[in-house]
Every structure is written in structure tokens, then in C-alpha cells.
Enzyme design. Structure first.
Site, mmCIF file in Angstrom:
data_model
loop_
_atom_site.group_PDB
_atom_site.id
_atom_site.type_symbol
_atom_site.label_atom_id
_atom_site.label_comp_id
_atom_site.label_asym_id
_atom_site.label_seq_id
_atom_site.Cartn_x
_atom_site.Cartn_y
_atom_site.Cartn_z
ATOM 1 N N LYS A 123 22.184 89.586 20.989
ATOM 2 C CA LYS A 123 21.603 88.377 21.109
ATOM 3 C C LYS A 123 22.313 87.153 20.077
ATOM 4 O O LYS A 123 22.863 87.582 19.108
ATOM 5 C CB LYS A 123 20.233 88.627 20.530
ATOM 6 N N SER B 168 11.333 85.615 22.552
ATOM 7 C CA SER B 168 12.672 85.108 22.534
ATOM 8 C C SER B 168 14.105 85.765 23.026
ATOM 9 O O SER B 168 15.047 84.881 23.508
ATOM 10 C CB SER B 168 12.978 84.238 21.412
ATOM 11 N N SER C 225 9.436 89.060 20.064
ATOM 12 C CA SER C 225 10.673 88.688 20.828
ATOM 13 C C SER C 225 11.507 89.931 21.423
ATOM 14 O O SER C 225 12.407 89.738 21.904
ATOM 15 C CB SER C 225 11.465 87.798 20.040
#
Ligand code: GLN
Length: 484
Positions: free
Chosen positions: A76, A151, A175
Site C-alpha cells: 500500500k 482505503s 481499511s
């Protein structure tokens, strides 16, 4: 090769069926072929990936044999990676090349893992649909007119489409778990303090926690064993010893007490999602588990408490982006105030600005007691609910998300509707306990996730329950047709 789990690919490396360079090339080729339609990567690190793969192959030829040595994965874009742009999904950091490496990526690199690239995400991890990213929304590989969740939506879409065998994520209010659920992956948010936050760009520091997103509980166990551990550079990192999470995967579930909170099955939960979750619980019962009703009376308050505390912490964390030392700076500032104002107005997107405004308001003199302090008191009540429930049960089960993946654009004009979609995940972060998402069926062709929540440091138990469930069911093995 891309249809194999991390564990299977690891065996292939050990048995010299493929090299790390071959594996890495295969996934880089898949990214090149499929990512233009998904937008799951912000940066693809082709050259450095091939170099680290070659190094991993050399280490293996020299006799090294770690389970992760030579396996590729995606990170990420919230984890700082030396010499590579680390954008956090924001225009503010579009030009930020990190001078240092996060603890999580450093640990995985030391284990020999190969970074394929950095994945798309909601700006500063604020969102539940990956639509707040400066780099544009990510598409869900199960239906490209729908969101992948957020997210960590880029990590979820990349692994779901098998552009990477696994990825890292972070979870402040869901997330890791929610995108995992919406994309048919297995993901775990560890106990707060289990995984170092050093070098992980801060959103809400008392809630943020990194963790793995993968195809199976076994793969998550492999990754979490390597990611976890005490780090003196993160003052909230805990010194608790790290077990080998793979060692207890096969334990029997005889006598396991599963708590079902009525608050997880009330109004707002989609009928199709509820059906899949209840069927999953029935499978666990067949494996020897016993179901017990539990009460989480303050669960409803987790949305208002979280959406005060998280923005409050965010408004403080994001004050460092001032256009002075790094990140976006406006052109030709007239004076210092102009520099701050324009750099921040240009660098941040609408959702981030909304959170900064809410957070600054909640922390301001006169409102602090009414909002921030009150939210902290409610947070304590929510934590106490979990502590009480875990006196009677070993794990709590329920849905991850009230619905399957919604349509792109469906909730973008209504922030409250977006926040309410987090109802089942936020409390876990407020309490600091571990939670995971496990594929448990499909509704209308879209994946559904089962949430398993455990007491502090019970990651091994959660992974064990998920693994035994995955030995009985095939949901986690499904790949969207276009990417098979
Ligand atoms: N959707 C939640 C938020 O927007 C959680 C995000 C997260 O876990 N990073 O804050």
C-alpha cells in the site's frame, strides 16, 4: 502461477520449480496487461523488483530457505519505501520520494520478499471506496462498475485480480477488512501495537495498524509472522513475543465459543450478506464450535465516536504538510500565510479537507469537552463491551460490511452514507482488538466477507478459525473470470 497461494508459490521456490525472477516477471507482466483497466497501482517498481528477485534467487542458491524468500508482493502506498515515491494517494505527496524505509516493508524485504510496486488507496487512507485517491478510483475486479472498498482498495483489487499474490494494507477503521470482503480476500488487522507503525504515514495514530491482505489465512499467517514484532521506534509498539502464526493453523475447533452480537444482525444489514454470514457460522458449528449470544450495547456509537476521534487525530497529523519541508508547495507564495494556505488547499482533496475541518473543530477550545472528550469516553465503553464479551466467548463473528460492493459514484456525494458503511468495522479499532475478514460466499455475483474478531493478541486463534473454515469451503479460491 498466479492462481497459486503464497504458500504454494513458496513450496515451488523451495523445490526449484520456479525462480523468484520468473515469478516476479510473471506478476509484472500481469500488472502491465491488466492494471490499466483497474488502476490498482500508483507506482510499479519493475527494475528494483527484478533486482531484488535476482538477489533472492542468489540467497536461495547460497542455502538460505526462509518461507517468504523470493515471493513477490505489493505494498500500500502509505508505507515509506526508500528511493520510491510514497504518495499516500495524495497530490500533497505526489513528489515525495521517501528517504527511509518503513518497519513493515523493511521486515518483509529482510525476509526476502520482492516489492512489485505501490498500490492505490484513498487519500491519506480516508475513505471506504478508494474514490478519494488523487490518482483516481480503483475498479473492483469482480465488477468494474463497482468500488473495491477502501482505503486499501488498490491492494485488494491487485490481489483479487492476481496481479500480486499478496499485499500489505492498513486499517484505521476497516481499511484492510472491508476491501478484503468486497474483493474476496482474506485480511487481518492485528491487535493495536502488534505491527510497528514506524514509516507508515499517520492518519489517526491511536487507531492505525498495518496488516496483510492475501488469498488465504495461511498466507496471512506467513506474512503476519514476518511483519509483527516490537520496534523501539514506535512508542506504541508492544514487546509481546511473536508466535509462529502458521504453527496453530490446523488446531481443531472443538468447543470453540463463537459470540454473535445482535447488533451485528439488525436493520441495515443486507439479506444476501446476512445469509452468507449465517451459513459460514453454521460451517464453524459443524466443525465443533458453539454459538453464544453476546451483547455489544455501544456498537451503534462507534460511528459517531470514530468520526470525531479519527478526524481529530488526522487534523493534528496532517498539520505537518505545510509546503515548507517536503510535499507539495504552491507556486510563487506571497508570504508565509499564503504559502501555507495555497499549498494545503492545492495539495489536499475534498474528503481530507472535510476531516481536517471536523477534527480542528472538535479539538478547539469550547468544543473539546463536548466532542473529543465525550468521544474518548464512548471509546472506553466500546472497549469495555468487548472485554466483557470475551469473558464468555473466544471469537465474535458477524459481517464485515452491510452490503456487497456498491457502485462507483453511488455514495460520493453523501459522506454520511459512506461513513455508515463502516458500522461493523470501526469498533474493533476503537477497542484495539484484532479483526479479520474471510471470504464466505457470493450474493448477486459479488463476494461477501465474514468478520472474525478476537481478544487482544488472539491473531493465532483468528487465523486458525479462518484456516479450518477455508479447508471446508472453496469461496476463497474463486478468481474473477476476466483475470483467471
Ligand atoms: N472508512 C474509514 C475512514 O474513512 C476507515 C479508513 C481506514 O481504515 N483507513 O476513516
Amino acid at each position: 502461477m498466479h492462481r497459486q497461494t503464497l504458500a504454494a508459490l513458496s513450496r515451488g521456490l523451495a523445490e526449484r520449480r520456479h525462480s523468484s525472477v520468473e515469478l516476479t516477471r510473471h506478476f509484472l507482466d500481469r500488472i502491465a496487461a491488466h492494471d490499466p483497466g483497474l488502476n490498482s497501482f500508483i507506482t510499479v517498481t519493475t527494475e528494483s523488483a527484478l533486482t531484488s528477485a535476482a538477489e533472492a534467487d542468489k540467497r536461495r542458491s547460497a542455502g538460505e530457505a526462509g518461507p517468504l524468500l523470493g515471493l513477490p508482493l505489493a505494498h500500500k502506498d502509505i508505507f515509506c519505501t526508500t528511493g520510491v515515491r510514497t504518495s499516500c494517494g495524495s497530490r500533497m505527496l505526489d513528489n515525495f520520494v521517501s528517504p527511509y524505509e518503513s518497519a513493515v516493508t523493511a521486515r518483509l524485504a529482510a525476509a526476502g520478499m520482492v516489492m512489485l510496486g505501490k498500490t492505490n488507496m484513498d487519500e491519506f487512507a480516508m475513505g471506504s471506496s478508494n474514490e478519494t485517491s488523487f490518482y483516481g478510483p480503483v475498479k473492483n475486479p469482480w465488477d468494474t462498475t463497482r468500488v473495491p472498498g477502501g482505503s486499501s482498495g488498490g491492494s485488494a483489487a491487485a490481489v483479487a485480480a492476481r496481479l500480486a499474490p499478496a499485499a500489505t494494507g492498513t486499517d484505521t477503521g476497516g481499511s484492510i477488512r472491508q476491501p478484503a470482503a468486497l474483493c474476496n480476500l482474506t485480511g487481518i488487522k492485528p491487535t493495536y501495537g502488534r505491527v510497528s507503525r514506524w514509516g507508515m504515514i499517520a492518519y489517526a495514530s491511536s487507531l492505525d495498524q498495518g496488516g496483510p491482505m492475501a488469498q488465504t489465512a495461511e498466507d496471512c499467517a506467513l506474512l503476519l509472522s514476518a511483519m509483527s514484532g516490537h520496534d523501539p521506534r514506535d512508542s506504541t509498539s508492544l514487546a509481546e513475543p511473536v508466535p509462529d502464526y502458521t504453527a496453530t493453523l490446523g488446531d481443531g475447533l472443538q468447543g470453540l465459543r463463537i459470540g454473535l452480537p445482535k447488533q451485528f444482525f439488525g436493520a441495515g444489514l443486507d439479506a444476501g450478506t446476512e445469509r452468507c454470514v449465517r451459513e459460514a457460522i453454521a460451517v464453524l458449528e459443524k466443525l465443533g464450535a458453539r454459538v453464544i449470544d453476546v451483547d455489544l450495547p455501544n456498537l451503534d456509537l462507534s460511528v459517531p465516536a470514530y468520526y470525531v476521534i479519527a478526524p481529530a487525530e488526522a487534523s493534528s497529523n496532517l498539520s505537518r504538510y505545510d509546503g515548507v519541508r517536503f510535499g507539495h508547495r504552491c507556486a510563487n507564495p506571497q508570504d508565509l500565510t499564503d504559502l501555507y494556505e495555497r499549498s494545503r488547499s492545492e495539495g489536499f482533496g475534498a474528503e481530507v479537507k472535510r476531516r481536517i475541518l471536523v477534527g480542528t473543530y472538535a479539538l478547539s477550545a469550547g468544543y473539546y469537552d463536548a466532542y473529543y472528550l465525550k468521544a474518548q469516553q464512548v471509546r472506553r465503553l466500546i472497549r469495555d463491551d468487548f472485554v466483557r464479551a470475551f469473558r464468555d466467548v473466544d471469537v465474535i463473528a458477524g459481517p464485515v460490511s452491510p452490503t456487497t460492493a456498491f457502485r462507483l459514484g453511488e455514495k460520493t456525494s453523501d459522506p454520511l452514507a459512506m461513513y455508515l458503511a463502516d458500522i461493523y468495522t470501526l469498533a474493533v479499532n476503537l477497542a484495539g482488538v484484532p479483526g479479520m475478514s474471510v471470504p464466505c460466499g457470493f450474493d448477486g455475483g459479488l463476494p461477501v466477507g465474514l468478520q472474525l474478531i478476537g481478544n487482544y493478541f488472539s491473531e493465532g486463534k483468528l487465523l486458525n478459525v479462518a484456516h479450518r473454515y477455508q479447508q471446508e469451503t472453496g469461496w476463497h479460491t474463486r478468481i474473477p473470470e476476466a483475470y483467471a
